[in-house]
Design an enzyme around this catalytic site. Structure first.
Site, PDB file in Angstrom:
ATOM      1  N   HIS A  79      -7.631  -2.056  -2.118  1.00 47.06           N
ATOM      2  CA  HIS A  79      -6.938  -0.798  -1.860  1.00 47.06           C
ATOM      3  C   HIS A  79      -5.794  -0.600  -2.846  1.00 47.06           C
ATOM      4  O   HIS A  79      -5.282  -1.550  -3.435  1.00 47.06           O
ATOM      5  CB  HIS A  79      -6.412  -0.773  -0.418  1.00 47.06           C
ATOM      6  CG  HIS A  79      -7.508  -0.565   0.597  1.00 47.06           C
ATOM      7  ND1 HIS A  79      -7.290  -0.594   1.956  1.00 47.06           N
ATOM      8  CD2 HIS A  79      -8.830  -0.319   0.435  1.00 47.06           C
ATOM      9  CE1 HIS A  79      -8.437  -0.367   2.592  1.00 47.06           C
ATOM     10  NE2 HIS A  79      -9.381  -0.211   1.691  1.00 47.06           N
ATOM     11  N   GLU A  81      -2.640   0.081  -2.504  1.00 43.77           N
ATOM     12  CA  GLU A  81      -1.350  -0.559  -2.214  1.00 43.77           C
ATOM     13  C   GLU A  81      -1.384  -2.029  -2.633  1.00 43.77           C
ATOM     14  O   GLU A  81      -0.438  -2.535  -3.245  1.00 43.77           O
ATOM     15  CB  GLU A  81      -1.031  -0.480  -0.710  1.00 43.77           C
ATOM     16  CG  GLU A  81      -1.045   0.922  -0.126  1.00 43.77           C
ATOM     17  CD  GLU A  81      -2.409   1.320   0.440  1.00 43.77           C
ATOM     18  OE1 GLU A  81      -3.431   1.086  -0.235  1.00 43.77           O
ATOM     19  OE2 GLU A  81      -2.431   1.876   1.550  1.00 43.77           O
ATOM     20  N   CYS A 106      -3.654   0.905   5.424  1.00 42.56           N
ATOM     21  CA  CYS A 106      -4.440   0.249   6.473  1.00 42.56           C
ATOM     22  C   CYS A 106      -3.718  -1.018   6.939  1.00 42.56           C
ATOM     23  O   CYS A 106      -2.694  -1.413   6.373  1.00 42.56           O
ATOM     24  CB  CYS A 106      -5.841  -0.081   5.954  1.00 42.56           C
ATOM     25  SG  CYS A 106      -5.886  -1.489   4.816  1.00 42.56           S
ATOM     26  N   CYS A 109      -3.342  -3.704   4.097  1.00 38.17           N
ATOM     27  CA  CYS A 109      -2.295  -3.376   3.121  1.00 38.17           C
ATOM     28  C   CYS A 109      -0.909  -3.477   3.751  1.00 38.17           C
ATOM     29  O   CYS A 109       0.049  -3.857   3.079  1.00 38.17           O
ATOM     30  CB  CYS A 109      -2.527  -1.988   2.534  1.00 38.17           C
ATOM     31  SG  CYS A 109      -3.953  -1.959   1.433  1.00 38.17           S
TER      32      CYS A 109
HETATM   33 ZN   LIG Z   1      -5.494  -0.843   2.680  1.00 40.81          ZN
END
Ligand SMILES: [Zn+2]
Length: 162
Positions: A79, A81, A106, A109
């Site tokens: 992801h 981040e 999420c 992250c």
């Molecule tokens: Zn994430």
């Protein structure tokens, strides 16, 4: 009286704009997310977008959501981040930094954000707010004392001729 320009972009527009532009690098046909990490004194420290790890080719790994675990994207994508945190090459700690994200982080992250010492999350979209992942994310960020701020959309449109 100062002669300075008055229509310059704000810090928030600048950093969310960088996050949005980072998202445009993603090869994911479904979701493009960008992140921009900023120091407490407003210096950009790192950026990221969702993608496969280095060496894992977009030609060889699947971008689809459906299918068996080894045949869809979820095992393979990093992801935005986490990429922004892992891409950071500076020497000062990320302790106290802010992260601008185009989509609310999420749960995975959120853990990385907390452990990196990031203290503020500024998010634009929160379309997965009702999912267990985002509910868990908010529980952890709040417990860890991370400030969560909804980005205030200014509706400013910026055209770049590249
Ligand atoms: Zn994430």
């Amino acid at each position: 009286m100062s002669d300075k320009r008055t229509d310059y972009i704000s810090w928030d527009e600048y950093f969310m704009g960088v996050a949005m532009m980072s998202a445009m690098r993603s090869k994911d046909p479904g979701t493009q997310v960008g992140a921009c990490i900023v120091s407490p004194d407003n210096r950009i420290l790192s950026m990221g977008y969702n993608g496969f790890p280095n060496g894992c080719s977009d030609e060889d790994f699947p971008w689809k959501r459906e299918g068996a675990p080894l045949e869809n994207k979820y095992f393979y994508t990093t992801h935005s981040e986490l990429n922004a945190i892992l891409n950071y090459r500076g020497t000062v700690s990320l302790e106290g930094a802010k992260i601008y994200v185009t989509l609310f982080p999420c749960n995975e992250c959120a853990k990385a954000i907390i452990q990196a010492g990031i203290k503020t999350v500024v998010y634009a979209d929160d379309k997965y707010a009702k999912t267990d992942s985002v509910i868990a994310s908010k529980m952890m960020l709040k417990a860890a004392g991370v400030e969560i701020i909804k980005y205030k959309n200014t509706d400013r449109s910026i055209t770049l001729t590249l």
